[in-house]
Design a protein around this motif. Structure first.
Motif, mmCIF file in Angstrom:
data_model
loop_
_atom_site.group_PDB
_atom_site.id
_atom_site.type_symbol
_atom_site.label_atom_id
_atom_site.label_comp_id
_atom_site.label_asym_id
_atom_site.label_seq_id
_atom_site.Cartn_x
_atom_site.Cartn_y
_atom_site.Cartn_z
ATOM 1 N N LYS A 84 0.841 -1.203 0.000
ATOM 2 C CA LYS A 84 0.000 0.000 0.000
ATOM 3 C C LYS A 84 0.866 1.240 0.000
ATOM 4 C CE LYS A 84 -3.471 2.840 2.007
ATOM 5 N NZ LYS A 84 -4.639 3.042 2.764
ATOM 6 N N MET A 85 1.891 1.253 0.857
ATOM 7 C CA MET A 85 2.776 2.410 0.911
ATOM 8 C C MET A 85 3.481 2.587 -0.434
ATOM 9 S SD MET A 85 6.058 3.277 3.307
ATOM 10 C CE MET A 85 7.102 2.138 2.428
ATOM 11 N N GLN A 86 3.945 1.511 -1.025
ATOM 12 C CA GLN A 86 4.626 1.595 -2.315
ATOM 13 C C GLN A 86 3.678 2.095 -3.404
ATOM 14 O OE1 GLN A 86 6.095 -2.400 -2.550
ATOM 15 N NE2 GLN A 86 7.842 -1.978 -1.207
ATOM 16 N N GLY A 87 2.412 1.690 -3.326
ATOM 17 C CA GLY A 87 1.414 2.170 -4.285
ATOM 18 C C GLY A 87 1.197 3.665 -4.173
ATOM 19 N N VAL A 88 1.110 4.161 -2.939
ATOM 20 C CA VAL A 88 0.940 5.602 -2.717
ATOM 21 C C VAL A 88 2.180 6.350 -3.209
ATOM 22 C CG1 VAL A 88 0.717 7.395 -0.932
ATOM 23 C CG2 VAL A 88 -0.693 5.328 -0.821
ATOM 24 N N ALA A 89 3.374 5.810 -2.921
ATOM 25 C CA ALA A 89 4.621 6.441 -3.367
ATOM 26 C C ALA A 89 4.703 6.455 -4.895
ATOM 27 C CB ALA A 89 5.821 5.718 -2.776
ATOM 28 N N LYS A 90 4.294 5.368 -5.529
ATOM 29 C CA LYS A 90 4.311 5.293 -7.000
ATOM 30 C C LYS A 90 3.333 6.307 -7.587
ATOM 31 C CE LYS A 90 3.810 2.069 -10.818
ATOM 32 N NZ LYS A 90 3.442 0.725 -11.237
ATOM 33 N N ASP A 91 2.127 6.397 -7.012
ATOM 34 C CA ASP A 91 1.156 7.390 -7.470
ATOM 35 C C ASP A 91 1.737 8.796 -7.339
ATOM 36 O OD1 ASP A 91 -0.705 5.461 -8.108
ATOM 37 O OD2 ASP A 91 -1.949 5.792 -6.324
ATOM 38 N N PHE A 92 2.422 9.050 -6.215
ATOM 39 C CA PHE A 92 3.002 10.370 -5.979
ATOM 40 C C PHE A 92 4.044 10.701 -7.047
ATOM 41 C CE2 PHE A 92 6.289 13.022 -3.887
ATOM 42 C CZ PHE A 92 5.549 14.187 -3.795
ATOM 43 N N GLN A 93 4.848 9.713 -7.426
ATOM 44 C CA GLN A 93 5.852 9.931 -8.475
ATOM 45 C C GLN A 93 5.197 10.262 -9.811
ATOM 46 O OE1 GLN A 93 8.066 6.284 -8.260
ATOM 47 N NE2 GLN A 93 9.409 7.031 -6.627
ATOM 48 N N GLN A 94 3.957 9.839 -9.981
ATOM 49 C CA GLN A 94 3.224 10.126 -11.213
ATOM 50 C C GLN A 94 2.345 11.377 -11.073
ATOM 51 O OE1 GLN A 94 1.154 6.464 -12.042
ATOM 52 N NE2 GLN A 94 3.035 5.416 -12.653
ATOM 53 N N GLY A 95 2.546 12.112 -9.980
ATOM 54 C CA GLY A 95 1.859 13.385 -9.813
ATOM 55 C C GLY A 95 0.546 13.323 -9.053
ATOM 56 N N ILE A 96 0.221 12.188 -8.460
ATOM 57 C CA ILE A 96 -1.034 12.052 -7.708
ATOM 58 C C ILE A 96 -0.733 12.230 -6.220
ATOM 59 C CG2 ILE A 96 -2.957 10.531 -7.129
ATOM 60 C CD1 ILE A 96 -2.392 9.107 -9.843
ATOM 61 N N SER A 97 -1.352 13.200 -5.614
ATOM 62 C CA SER A 97 -1.116 13.489 -4.197
ATOM 63 C C SER A 97 -1.605 12.351 -3.307
ATOM 64 C CB SER A 97 -1.848 14.772 -3.799
ATOM 65 O OG SER A 97 -1.806 14.952 -2.396
ATOM 66 N N PRO A 98 -0.842 12.031 -2.259
ATOM 67 C CA PRO A 98 -1.314 11.026 -1.295
ATOM 68 C C PRO A 98 -2.638 11.424 -0.654
ATOM 69 C CG PRO A 98 0.962 11.633 -0.835
ATOM 70 C CD PRO A 98 0.474 12.544 -1.915
ATOM 71 N N TYR A 99 -2.921 12.726 -0.625
ATOM 72 C CA TYR A 99 -4.146 13.219 -0.013
ATOM 73 C C TYR A 99 -5.377 12.965 -0.876
ATOM 74 C CZ TYR A 99 -1.255 15.447 3.505
ATOM 75 O OH TYR A 99 -0.382 15.673 4.539
ATOM 76 N N ASN A 100 -5.192 12.453 -2.093
ATOM 77 C CA ASN A 100 -6.321 12.158 -2.984
ATOM 78 C C ASN A 100 -6.893 10.760 -2.771
ATOM 79 O OD1 ASN A 100 -6.138 14.657 -4.143
ATOM 80 N ND2 ASN A 100 -5.067 13.968 -5.967
ATOM 81 N N GLN A 101 -6.409 10.034 -1.782
ATOM 82 C CA GLN A 101 -6.908 8.691 -1.523
ATOM 83 C C GLN A 101 -8.326 8.724 -0.971
ATOM 84 O OE1 GLN A 101 -4.078 5.814 0.263
ATOM 85 N NE2 GLN A 101 -2.998 7.723 0.698
ATOM 86 N N GLU A 102 -9.027 7.644 -1.214
ATOM 87 C CA GLU A 102 -10.395 7.519 -0.714
ATOM 88 C C GLU A 102 -10.406 7.597 0.811
ATOM 89 O OE1 GLU A 102 -13.968 4.231 -0.698
ATOM 90 O OE2 GLU A 102 -12.419 4.101 -2.227
ATOM 91 N N GLY A 103 -11.340 8.354 1.336
ATOM 92 C CA GLY A 103 -11.492 8.474 2.785
ATOM 93 C C GLY A 103 -10.770 9.663 3.386
#
Length: 196
Positions: free
Chosen positions: A28-47
Motif C-alpha cells: 500500500k505504501m509503495q502504491g501511494v509512493a508510486k502514485d506520488f511519483q506520477q503526480g497524484i497526491s497522497p491526499y487524494n486517496q479515498e477516505g
C-alpha cells in the motif's frame, strides 16, 4: 547546509496531537509512493477527503475565533451538528473516528506515543496526525522502530511506548512539522520566562 537541515528535522517537542495509526502492507505504501511519483497526491486517496474537510473547517474556525469568538462558537455548533447528521446518513466509520487526542513526541523524522496496543518492529503503519492548535493535517507512513513497555517514569496509563520513523512524508509536510516544533518550543520558552 545538510547539518543545519538535519538539526531542523531533529527538533522534537512533546505535545498533544490528534493521532490515528493503522498497520498497512508495504505494498500500500509503495502504491501511494508510486502514485506520488506520477503526480497524484497522497491526499487524494479515498477516505481522506473527510479528514481534510473536518480539519479545514476547524482551522478556519480557529482563525475566526481570534476575531469573533461568538460567531466561531455558533459555526462550531453548526459544524458539529452537520457532522453528526452526515455520520448517521452515511453509516459506518470514517477515518475521523480513529483520531484520538494523545500526548506525542514529534519531530520531522518521526513520532513516539503511548498506547495500549503493542506494535511489531519494522511494521509499516499509516499515520494521520493533526497538529494543534492550528489544525494542521499531515498524512504519512512510518516504520515501527521501538515498542517498549511503559515504566513508572513514563507517567502514562498506557502499556506501551511506540516510536515510529517516517518512511514516506511529503517535503511540505515535513516543513509543517518543523514549523510546528519551532512554534511550540518558542511558546514553551516564553511561558518559562513569564512563569519562572
Amino acid at each position: 547546509m545538510t547539518d543545519s537541515l538535519n538539526r531542523r528535522q531533529s527538533v522534537r517537542v512533546t505535545d498533544r496531537v490528534m493521532l490515528a495509526i493503522h498497520p498497512v502492507s508495504a505494498e500500500k505504501m509503495q502504491g501511494v509512493a508510486k502514485d506520488f511519483q506520477q503526480g497524484i497526491s497522497p491526499y487524494n486517496q479515498e477516505g481522506l477527503a473527510d479528514i481534510q474537510m473536518f480539519i479545514g473547517a476547524q482551522s478556519a474556525l480557529a482563525k475566526l475565533r481570534e476575531r469573533d469568538a461568538d460567531l466561531a462558537d455558533f459555526l462550531q455548533h453548526l459544524d458539529n451538528k452537520m457532522n453528526i447528521m452526515l455520520k448517521q446518513a452515511k453509516g459506518g466509520e470514517s477515518p475521523l473516528d480513529a483520531l484520538i487526542m494523545r500526548k506525542a513526541n514529534i519531530s520531522a523524522n518521526g513520532i513516539a506515543f503511548y498506547t495500549d496496543s503493542p506494535a511489531r518492529l519494522d511494521e509499516i503503519v499509516e499515520i494521520h496526525v493533526v497538529l494543534l492548535p492550528a489544525y494542521t493535517y499531515v498524512y504519512s507512513f512510518g516504520k515501527v522502530i521501538a515498542c517498549d513497555p511503559v515504566t513508572a517514569e513514563d507517567e502514562s496509563d498506557c502499556k506501551f511506548r511506540v516510536a515510529l520513523e517516517f518512511v514516506f512524508l511529503l517535503e511540505e509536510d515535513r516543513e509543517k512539522i518543523i514549523q510546528h516544533t519551532f512554534r511550540q518550543q518558542s511558546l514553551a520558552l516564553r511561558n518559562r520566562r513569564i512563569n519562572p
